[in-house]
Design a protein around this motif. Structure first.
Motif, PDB file in Angstrom:
ATOM      1  N   HIS A 129       0.801  -1.224   0.000  1.00 14.24           N
ATOM      2  CA  HIS A 129       0.000   0.000   0.000  1.00 14.24           C
ATOM      3  C   HIS A 129       0.835   1.275   0.000  1.00 14.24           C
ATOM      4  O   HIS A 129       0.405   2.301  -0.538  1.00 14.24           O
ATOM      5  N   PHE A 130       2.033   1.216   0.591  1.00 13.41           N
ATOM      6  CA  PHE A 130       2.814   2.440   0.756  1.00 13.41           C
ATOM      7  C   PHE A 130       4.201   2.363   0.125  1.00 13.41           C
ATOM      8  O   PHE A 130       5.003   3.287   0.269  1.00 13.41           O
ATOM      9  N   HIS A 131       4.487   1.258  -0.553  1.00 10.55           N
ATOM     10  CA  HIS A 131       5.731   1.100  -1.315  1.00 10.55           C
ATOM     11  C   HIS A 131       6.976   1.286  -0.451  1.00 10.55           C
ATOM     12  O   HIS A 131       7.988   1.829  -0.899  1.00 10.55           O
ATOM     13  N   VAL A 132       6.872   0.825   0.788  1.00  9.96           N
ATOM     14  CA  VAL A 132       8.045   0.775   1.653  1.00  9.96           C
ATOM     15  C   VAL A 132       8.856  -0.454   1.250  1.00  9.96           C
ATOM     16  O   VAL A 132       8.298  -1.542   1.124  1.00  9.96           O
ATOM     17  N   PRO A 133      10.156  -0.332   1.030  1.00  8.22           N
ATOM     18  CA  PRO A 133      10.965  -1.511   0.691  1.00  8.22           C
ATOM     19  C   PRO A 133      10.780  -2.609   1.720  1.00  8.22           C
ATOM     20  O   PRO A 133      10.692  -2.338   2.930  1.00  8.22           O
ATOM     21  N   SER A 149       6.146   7.146  10.422  1.00 11.94           N
ATOM     22  CA  SER A 149       5.770   8.558  10.426  1.00 11.94           C
ATOM     23  C   SER A 149       6.828   9.421   9.746  1.00 11.94           C
ATOM     24  O   SER A 149       6.536  10.525   9.276  1.00 11.94           O
ATOM     25  N   ASP A 150       8.071   8.919   9.673  1.00 15.75           N
ATOM     26  CA  ASP A 150       9.150   9.674   9.039  1.00 15.75           C
ATOM     27  C   ASP A 150       9.382   9.282   7.579  1.00 15.75           C
ATOM     28  O   ASP A 150      10.169   9.930   6.882  1.00 15.75           O
ATOM     29  N   PHE A 151       8.718   8.214   7.138  1.00 17.45           N
ATOM     30  CA  PHE A 151       8.962   7.706   5.786  1.00 17.45           C
ATOM     31  C   PHE A 151       8.206   8.502   4.723  1.00 17.45           C
ATOM     32  O   PHE A 151       8.536   8.439   3.550  1.00 17.45           O
ATOM     33  N   GLY A 152       7.200   9.245   5.150  1.00 15.88           N
ATOM     34  CA  GLY A 152       6.401  10.000   4.191  1.00 15.88           C
ATOM     35  C   GLY A 152       5.021   9.417   3.968  1.00 15.88           C
ATOM     36  O   GLY A 152       4.281   9.848   3.074  1.00 15.88           O
ATOM     37  N   ILE A 153       4.653   8.417   4.780  1.00 14.06           N
ATOM     38  CA  ILE A 153       3.328   7.820   4.669  1.00 14.06           C
ATOM     39  C   ILE A 153       2.298   8.796   5.242  1.00 14.06           C
ATOM     40  O   ILE A 153       2.488   9.368   6.315  1.00 14.06           O
ATOM     41  N   ASP A 154       1.215   9.000   4.521  1.00 12.69           N
ATOM     42  CA  ASP A 154       0.143   9.867   4.981  1.00 12.69           C
ATOM     43  C   ASP A 154      -0.578   9.206   6.154  1.00 12.69           C
ATOM     44  O   ASP A 154      -1.096   8.099   6.027  1.00 12.69           O
ATOM     45  N   GLN A 155      -0.628   9.879   7.301  1.00 11.83           N
ATOM     46  CA  GLN A 155      -1.182   9.270   8.505  1.00 11.83           C
ATOM     47  C   GLN A 155      -2.678   8.978   8.357  1.00 11.83           C
ATOM     48  O   GLN A 155      -3.169   7.949   8.827  1.00 11.83           O
ATOM     49  N   HIS A 156      -3.405   9.873   7.701  1.00 12.36           N
ATOM     50  CA  HIS A 156      -4.841   9.653   7.516  1.00 12.36           C
ATOM     51  C   HIS A 156      -5.087   8.419   6.659  1.00 12.36           C
ATOM     52  O   HIS A 156      -5.943   7.581   6.980  1.00 12.36           O
ATOM     53  N   ARG A 157      -4.328   8.297   5.583  1.00 15.59           N
ATOM     54  CA  ARG A 157      -4.479   7.135   4.702  1.00 15.59           C
ATOM     55  C   ARG A 157      -4.083   5.856   5.438  1.00 15.59           C
ATOM     56  O   ARG A 157      -4.736   4.813   5.287  1.00 15.59           O
ATOM     57  N   TYR A 158      -3.040   5.933   6.224  1.00 17.09           N
ATOM     58  CA  TYR A 158      -2.592   4.783   7.025  1.00 17.09           C
ATOM     59  C   TYR A 158      -3.712   4.323   7.955  1.00 17.09           C
ATOM     60  O   TYR A 158      -4.009   3.122   8.056  1.00 17.09           O
ATOM     61  N   LEU A 177      -0.943  -3.203  16.869  1.00 13.70           N
ATOM     62  CA  LEU A 177       0.486  -3.240  16.570  1.00 13.70           C
ATOM     63  C   LEU A 177       0.826  -2.287  15.426  1.00 13.70           C
ATOM     64  O   LEU A 177       1.860  -1.599  15.465  1.00 13.70           O
ATOM     65  N   TYR A 178      -0.034  -2.227  14.417  1.00 10.67           N
ATOM     66  CA  TYR A 178       0.180  -1.262  13.332  1.00 10.67           C
ATOM     67  C   TYR A 178       0.175   0.169  13.877  1.00 10.67           C
ATOM     68  O   TYR A 178       0.978   1.008  13.459  1.00 10.67           O
ATOM     69  N   LYS A 179      -0.714   0.444  14.789  1.00 12.74           N
ATOM     70  CA  LYS A 179      -0.766   1.775  15.399  1.00 12.74           C
ATOM     71  C   LYS A 179       0.514   2.057  16.190  1.00 12.74           C
ATOM     72  O   LYS A 179       1.069   3.159  16.139  1.00 12.74           O
ATOM     73  N   LYS A 180       0.993   1.043  16.911  1.00 13.39           N
ATOM     74  CA  LYS A 180       2.168   1.209  17.755  1.00 13.39           C
ATOM     75  C   LYS A 180       3.411   1.559  16.949  1.00 13.39           C
ATOM     76  O   LYS A 180       4.230   2.389  17.354  1.00 13.39           O
ATOM     77  N   VAL A 181       3.580   0.910  15.786  1.00 12.67           N
ATOM     78  CA  VAL A 181       4.804   1.101  15.014  1.00 12.67           C
ATOM     79  C   VAL A 181       4.746   2.364  14.142  1.00 12.67           C
ATOM     80  O   VAL A 181       5.743   2.679  13.483  1.00 12.67           O
ATOM     81  N   TRP A 182       3.623   3.067  14.154  1.00 10.21           N
ATOM     82  CA  TRP A 182       3.522   4.272  13.326  1.00 10.21           C
ATOM     83  C   TRP A 182       4.661   5.244  13.626  1.00 10.21           C
ATOM     84  O   TRP A 182       5.306   5.775  12.732  1.00 10.21           O
ATOM     85  N   SER A 183       4.946   5.434  14.932  1.00  8.65           N
ATOM     86  CA  SER A 183       5.981   6.423  15.292  1.00  8.65           C
ATOM     87  C   SER A 183       7.053   5.807  16.169  1.00  8.65           C
ATOM     88  O   SER A 183       7.863   6.519  16.711  1.00  8.65           O
TER      89      SER A 183
END
Length: 386
Positions: A271-275, A339-348, A380-386
């Motif tokens: 969804h966010f093209h993170v390697p 949060s530092d990678f450039g992922i939009d928080q609302h979309r996340y 867990l997804y919420k926890k790793v956001w930042s």
């Protein structure tokens, strides 16, 4: 419980192994290969080295250089057509895990047709694919020795996990010198990916005596050498040990499976093209902390294999040191938070529910020592956001 072991039938390991690619083809009775690679490998001269080695024994080859970092089904279909129309009898996959994953999928569709969706888990790929000779140029994915390929459905952004003995490369060439030119960011991400493979294979519900030995050996090689291999790329000893560790980790997880980190990592990448290696690294500390209570002795073994503790130290202290190391490793290798990678928080936030469903549907979380509920995955997804 028994454990069925699958790995390439032939492996050439060591400095300069790339130059023996023609001998490998001869052993496989292949004469008309198609090289599956990318533009970077061509610019670095690696594709040309393979062409020269083949030409020296009178073999011609085709070349496909359009593989993508996160391969989609659309990205591999032109190569499938090239294989079929060119009547190639094998594929030489030269590059990182994406090139090797692409080659496996190309070999599968060229041989049996259909769509990648037809072959995704829970289907088991027992169909024999076109022979693949895998030549990794990064130390991390382990794809050269695994029965796994991951291809994204470009219409739904689903990372389709395909597994089975049919996807094992027929041969692998492990030449650490090919990793000397890898950029530090890629070296860091793929290195942590390899460490994750080893840890998850060891704590997996499908672990066995054989895979345990590969996983522990991988950790012993990777952990002391990862920072040095990233920060001092000219250190051949560190690069060689990291490369071998990554291959052993690949053998381990191919036979014992991965677990929750990988299950949650794939939707982030799709969804966010993170390697892939980076998303694993983002998740590894938090998922390890979540999982430790269900398998404390095994995680303590990981800490000891990584050189963080000895047998005198209690399991509780060993896992505390493991958690400290995983967090510090991300800091030292500058792994960004989401949060530092450039992922939009609302979309996340919008995608949390579907990402959790996709993670669980992959099956990998079922191998985790502590199997999460959907709500726990979301937390867990919420926890790793930042």
């Amino acid at each position: 419980m028994t454990q069925r072991i699958v790995m390439p039938g032939l492996m050439e390991i060591g400095a300069g192994a790339l130059d023996n690619v023609a001998d490998m083809l001869k052993l496989l009775s292949c004469r008309q290969p198609l090289i599956i690679s990318d533009r970077v490998m061509s610019e670095l001269g690696y594709v040309r080295r393979v062409e020269i080695a083949l030409a020296a024994v009178g073999l011609e080859c085709g070349v496909f250089l359009e593989t993508e970092p996160e391969p989609t089904e659309a990205s591999i279909l032109p190569a499938v057509d090239q294989v079929v129309t060119g009547q190639f009898d094998c594929l030489i996959a030269l590059g990182g895990g994406s090139a090797i994953d692409s080659a496996k999928a190309i070999g599968l569709l060229a041989q049996h047709g259909g769509q990648m969706r037809d072959y995704k888990v829970p289907h088991v790929v027992t169909e024999a694919i076109l022979p693949v000779i895998a030549i990794p140029t990064t130390a991390g994915t382990g794809s050269e020795v695994t029965r796994v390929t991951i291809i994204t459905d470009q219409d739904t952004d689903e990372k389709m996990l395909c597994m089975g003995p049919g996807l094992i490369p027929r041969a692998a060439i492990i030449d650490f010198e090919l990793t000397l030119s890898v950029p530090a960011r890629i070296a860091a991400d793929t290195g942590i990916d390899a460490l994750t493979h080893a840890i998850e294979a060891y704590v997996s519900a499908k672990a066995g005596v054989f895979s345990d030995q590969q996983a522990l050996s991988a950790m012993r090689l990777i952990a002391p050498n990862l920072r040095e291999a990233v920060n001092t790329p000219g250190n051949h000893e560190a690069k060689e040990k990291l490369m071998l560790g990554a291959t052993l980790a690949g053998i381990a997880f191919s036979n014992a499976s991965v677990a929750l980190v990988h299950g949650m990592s794939r939707p982030i990448g799709a969804h966010f093209h993170v390697p892939h290696g980076m998303s694993n690294a983002m998740l590894l500390p938090a998922i390890t902390e979540f999982s430790i209570p269900a398998s404390l002795p095994r995680y303590a073994d990981c800490a000891r294999a990584m050189g963080l503790a000895d047998d005198i130290v209690s399991d509780e202290e060993a896992v505390q040191r493991l958690m400290t190391e995983l967090t510090q490793l991300n800091a030292d290798l500058q792994v960004p938070a989401m949060s530092d990678f450039g992922i939009d928080q609302h979309r996340y936030a919008e995608l949390l529910d579907i990402m959790a469903e996709q993670a669980l549907a992959s099956g990998s979380p079922n191998n985790n020592p502590r199997i999460p509920t959907k709500n726990e995955v979301i937390e867990l997804y919420k926890k790793v956001w930042s």
